[in-house]
Design a protein around this motif. Structure first.
Motif, PDB file in Angstrom:
ATOM      1  N   ALA A   1      44.313  33.155  41.302  1.00  0.00           N
ATOM      2  CA  ALA A   1      42.879  32.895  41.234  1.00  0.00           C
ATOM      3  C   ALA A   1      42.154  33.987  40.464  1.00  0.00           C
ATOM      4  O   ALA A   1      40.942  33.917  40.284  1.00  0.00           O
ATOM      5  N   GLY A   2      42.902  35.006  40.008  1.00  0.00           N
ATOM      6  CA  GLY A   2      42.290  36.076  39.233  1.00  0.00           C
ATOM      7  C   GLY A   2      41.493  37.051  40.068  1.00  0.00           C
ATOM      8  O   GLY A   2      40.641  37.764  39.562  1.00  0.00           O
ATOM      9  N   LEU A   3      41.757  37.059  41.378  1.00  0.00           N
ATOM     10  CA  LEU A   3      41.047  38.007  42.235  1.00  0.00           C
ATOM     11  C   LEU A   3      41.827  39.309  42.270  1.00  0.00           C
ATOM     12  O   LEU A   3      43.029  39.302  42.539  1.00  0.00           O
ATOM     13  N   ALA A   4      41.189  40.397  41.988  1.00  0.00           N
ATOM     14  CA  ALA A   4      41.862  41.689  42.090  1.00  0.00           C
ATOM     15  C   ALA A   4      41.076  42.559  43.048  1.00  0.00           C
ATOM     16  O   ALA A   4      39.885  42.355  43.258  1.00  0.00           O
ATOM     17  N   ASP A   5      41.765  43.513  43.646  1.00  0.00           N
ATOM     18  CA  ASP A   5      41.133  44.485  44.552  1.00  0.00           C
ATOM     19  C   ASP A   5      40.308  43.811  45.636  1.00  0.00           C
ATOM     20  O   ASP A   5      39.119  44.068  45.790  1.00  0.00           O
ATOM     21  N   VAL A   6      40.931  42.882  46.335  1.00  0.00           N
ATOM     22  CA  VAL A   6      40.239  42.290  47.475  1.00  0.00           C
ATOM     23  C   VAL A   6      40.188  43.341  48.576  1.00  0.00           C
ATOM     24  O   VAL A   6      41.209  43.958  48.862  1.00  0.00           O
ATOM     25  N   PRO A   7      39.024  43.557  49.176  1.00  0.00           N
ATOM     26  CA  PRO A   7      38.972  44.547  50.268  1.00  0.00           C
ATOM     27  C   PRO A   7      39.885  44.109  51.422  1.00  0.00           C
ATOM     28  O   PRO A   7      40.114  42.912  51.613  1.00  0.00           O
ATOM     29  N   PHE A   8      40.391  45.095  52.174  1.00  0.00           N
ATOM     30  CA  PHE A   8      41.417  44.773  53.176  1.00  0.00           C
ATOM     31  C   PHE A   8      40.918  43.793  54.220  1.00  0.00           C
ATOM     32  O   PHE A   8      41.641  42.881  54.620  1.00  0.00           O
ATOM     33  N   THR A   9      39.645  43.959  54.653  1.00  0.00           N
ATOM     34  CA  THR A   9      39.152  43.060  55.706  1.00  0.00           C
ATOM     35  C   THR A   9      39.134  41.624  55.200  1.00  0.00           C
ATOM     36  O   THR A   9      39.562  40.701  55.902  1.00  0.00           O
ATOM     37  N   ASP A  10      38.683  41.421  53.949  1.00  0.00           N
ATOM     38  CA  ASP A  10      38.683  40.065  53.400  1.00  0.00           C
ATOM     39  C   ASP A  10      40.099  39.527  53.294  1.00  0.00           C
ATOM     40  O   ASP A  10      40.365  38.365  53.609  1.00  0.00           O
ATOM     41  N   PHE A  11      40.983  40.407  52.820  1.00  0.00           N
ATOM     42  CA  PHE A  11      42.374  39.998  52.642  1.00  0.00           C
ATOM     43  C   PHE A  11      42.978  39.565  53.975  1.00  0.00           C
ATOM     44  O   PHE A  11      43.650  38.534  54.075  1.00  0.00           O
TER      45      PHE A  11
END
Lengths: 298, 366
Positions: free
Chosen positions: A46-56
């Motif tokens: 999806a081209g998402l980079a550096d998702v914050p840990f809580t979101d992940f």
């Protein structure tokens, strides 16, 4: 008095609650770890980079087909598949649970009756004791559950289908613990007690109903608890051979073919809850009978 | 003779007479052995005037079994007097067992060999009746094949059965059993040090033992793949909790006076554990091992219903049922039964060696 009892029950349930909470935490943590690889793939696609840990973490707990579903997903699926659906729907877990429960109960009742009858026969006939007991004990070491699908198919080929063949598996499984336990229980009166009955000029019938039968009650309930748990296992496994018949076993099977992990876990939870409730009902009956017989509370 | 024995003897003799009379409708040479047996059965009524020993009844039963088996093919379909002969043979076997166990009853332990004869007679009678009924009454083999057919299949497909045995028993059951039991033991010893954990884990462990853990099989197949690893994982999950619960109970089995003695010896925790508490827990640990030996085999076979490579006992059973190759399925079940009993027997033997001091072993009955 009441406060003492309350304090006691807190000290008893406290550790259980703590351990259960710990297991819940471990489960959520494991869900993050086990679902992470797939979620990373999804995010890179999806081209998402550096998702914050809580979101992940939240993402890993909300996948469609997770490796390990989070507990709230399983509970949600149970809610959707029971309360939110009509009872007669083929996707309703209540419908499948009822199929499993009916063959479990029928098999358990048949197995217990047969087991008690056979135990009475064994206790009163030396030849039966010597010829049957070794085979009954030996047959417990045999993986009887493995023949469950074959029995269902075999009986199906002669026109016996539906609940009965599955109940027969449950009966077969729950019958052994009851025989072994009841033979032990009916033999538990000591010779001094049997002698007392003799001095009362009691008939064999009276000796049985007034001494042997009450003395066997603790063993009967102990083996009924084992028996009902194993009848449920028998019912679930015997459903595996006939995917059209329905039941929790079928939910497990179709879930595993389609990769629907949440569905598998939901069926598993329902099966576990059924087992727990059934064992608890037997336990409640045991306490009631004990109270009626004037037994000292353990 | 007791009332029951009189009754059995009377019915056996009378039924032989009736069957013998009936058998004259067939030509004399046909099934001669069966007729001889019926005549002897009729003559056995002489026992009401001259006592007959119990071994005579044993001989009658044996003769009856041989006669019935050899004359299976003589008539098709079997005539009613054939079935009467089957019943007569069975009555003689019952009478023999009844009399033998009556004569054994007062001396329980000192005639182990004869005591063993009773269950053997019962098992043999069951096999003979199974064979006679399935072949005599033409039971469809799909429902129940004759024991001889199963035996032939067992011999014919030995390589397949051996491959399945290796896949299921050696590769899945044994590692799973070892890992499950060892981890249960270790966790129990760790938990035992903390009363808080013990109070929390023990009810949960007891509860888990009653759950249908076998249901995690599809999940394990997804996690660990189709090969033996997933089956071993199911076995681990099934064997862990019985071991945990039993070991924790066993570690509390040593009495406080024994623990006090260890304290007066200035024994530290590990010495007390290794020299007193673990040996005292022996009977409980072996109890769990015995329960687990059965559970492990069931777990591995049922887990194979959810997906396997093309080998394994559960695979063979589920595909055999699908192809209606019921002989092979029964042969596989016979292998599973032998493997399960042998596994249990080995553990029971080790138990007798290790917990030789326990009253249940010293009394000679494990």
């Amino acid at each position: 008095m009441d406060t003492v009892r309350g304090a006691k029950s807190v000290t008893r349930t406290g550790p259980i609650i703590v351990v259960l909470l710990a297991m819940l935490v471990v489960w959520y943590a494991a869900a993050i770890g086990m679902n992470a690889p797939w979620q990373t793939t999804l995010n890179t696609r999806a081209g998402l980079a550096d998702v914050p840990f809580t979101d992940f973490a939240l993402q890993t707990w909300a996948q469609d087909r997770p490796v390990l579903p989070a507990p709230h997903q399983v509970l949600g699926e149970i809610w959707n598949a029971t309360v939110a659906l009509e009872l007669t729907s083929r996707r309703s877990l209540a419908y499948h649970g009822w199929i499993t429960l009916s063959s479990t109960l029928l098999g358990f009742v048949l197995g217990t009756t047969l087991g008690v009858a056979l135990a009475v026969f064994i206790v009163h006939n030396e030849a039966a004791n010597r010829s049957l007991m070794p085979w009954i004990i030996a047959s417990q070491t045999i993986p009887i559950l493995a023949i469950a699908p074959m029995v269902v198919v075999g009986l199906g080929s002669v026109g016996i289908t539906g609940t009965v063949p599955r109940a027969l598996i449950s009966m077969y499984l729950s019958f052994f613990p009851v025989v072994v336990g009841m033979v032990k229980g009916l033999r538990s009166p000591e010779s001094i007690q049997l002698d007392l009955m003799h001095t009362y000029d009691a008939s064999p019938w009276q000796t049985f109903w007034k001494l042997r039968w009450p003395a066997a009650m603790p063993m009967l309930f102990a083996s009924m608890k084992v028996g009902i748990a194993i009848s449920l296992v028998g019912a679930v496994v015997s459903e595996l051979s006939n995917a059209a018949g329905g039941g929790l076993g079928v939910r497990l099977l179709t879930g595993s073919y389609n990769g629907q992990t949440i569905q598998i876990w939901a069926a598993l939870f329902i099966a576990a809850a059924l087992a727990a409730i059934l064992v608890m009902i037997v336990g409640a009956a045991e306490r009631m009978v004990n109270a009626r017989m004037g037994a000292r509370p353990a | 003779m007791s009332q029951l024995q009189y009754f059995l003897a009377l019915v056996a003799g009378g039924l032989s007479a009736a069957a013998l009379a009936y058998s004259f409708v067939t030509p004399f040479e046909q099934a001669l052995l069966l007729k001889a047996f019926l005549a002897l059965g009729f003559l056995s009524l002489i026992r009401f005037f001259v006592p007959l020993g119990l071994w005579a009844d044993g001989a009658f039963a044996l003769l009856g079994a041989v006669a019935v088996l050899t004359s299976l093919g003589a008539f098709a379909p079997p005539l009613p007097f054939f079935w009467m002969a089957v019943v007569v043979a069975w009555l003689f076997a019952w009478l023999f067992v009844e009399r033998l166990s009556k004569s054994l009853a007062p001396r329980l332990s000192d005639n182990a060999g004869l005591g063993l004869l009773v269950p053997v007679v019962f098992g043999a009678a069951l096999l003979v009746i199974w064979e006679v009924v399935t072949r005599g009454a033409n039971v469809p083999p799909v429902l129940l094949p004759a024991p001889s057919a199963i035996g032939a299949q067992l011999a014919n497909s030995a390589p397949i059965l051996w491959a399945d045995f290796v896949q299921t028993f050696i590769k899945s059951v044994l590692p799973g059993f070892a890992i499950g039991c060892l981890s249960g033991l270790v966790v129990a010893i760790l938990v035992d040090r903390s009363p808080f954990l013990k109070a929390g884990l023990l009810p949960i462990g007891n509860f888990m033992s009653a759950l249908p853990i076998i249901g995690i099989a599809p999940i394990m197949v997804m996690w660990f793949g189709f090969d033996w690893q997933s089956k071993a994982a199911v076995v681990v999950a099934m064997t862990f909790f019985p071991m945990l619960v039993n070991t924790v109970a066993g570690l509390n089995a040593s009495s406080s006076i024994e623990r006090d003695l260890m304290r007066t010896y200035a024994a530290d925790y590990w010495q007390t554990l290794l020299k007193l508490r673990l040996p005292a827990a022996g009977p409980f640990i072996f109890n769990a091992l015995k329960i687990n030996s059965t559970l492990a085999l069931i777990g591995a076979i049922v887990a194979e219903f959810f997906g396997t490579p093309v080998v394994g006992m559960g695979f063979r059973i589920s595909t055999g049922v699908g192809r209606l190759a019921i002989d092979l399925v029964w042969a596989e079940i016979a292998v599973a039964a032998i493997a399960g009993s042998a596994f249990y027997g080995v553990i029971a033997l080790i138990e007798r060696g290790v917990t030789f001091w326990h009253p249940s072993v010293r009394g000679g009955r494990a």
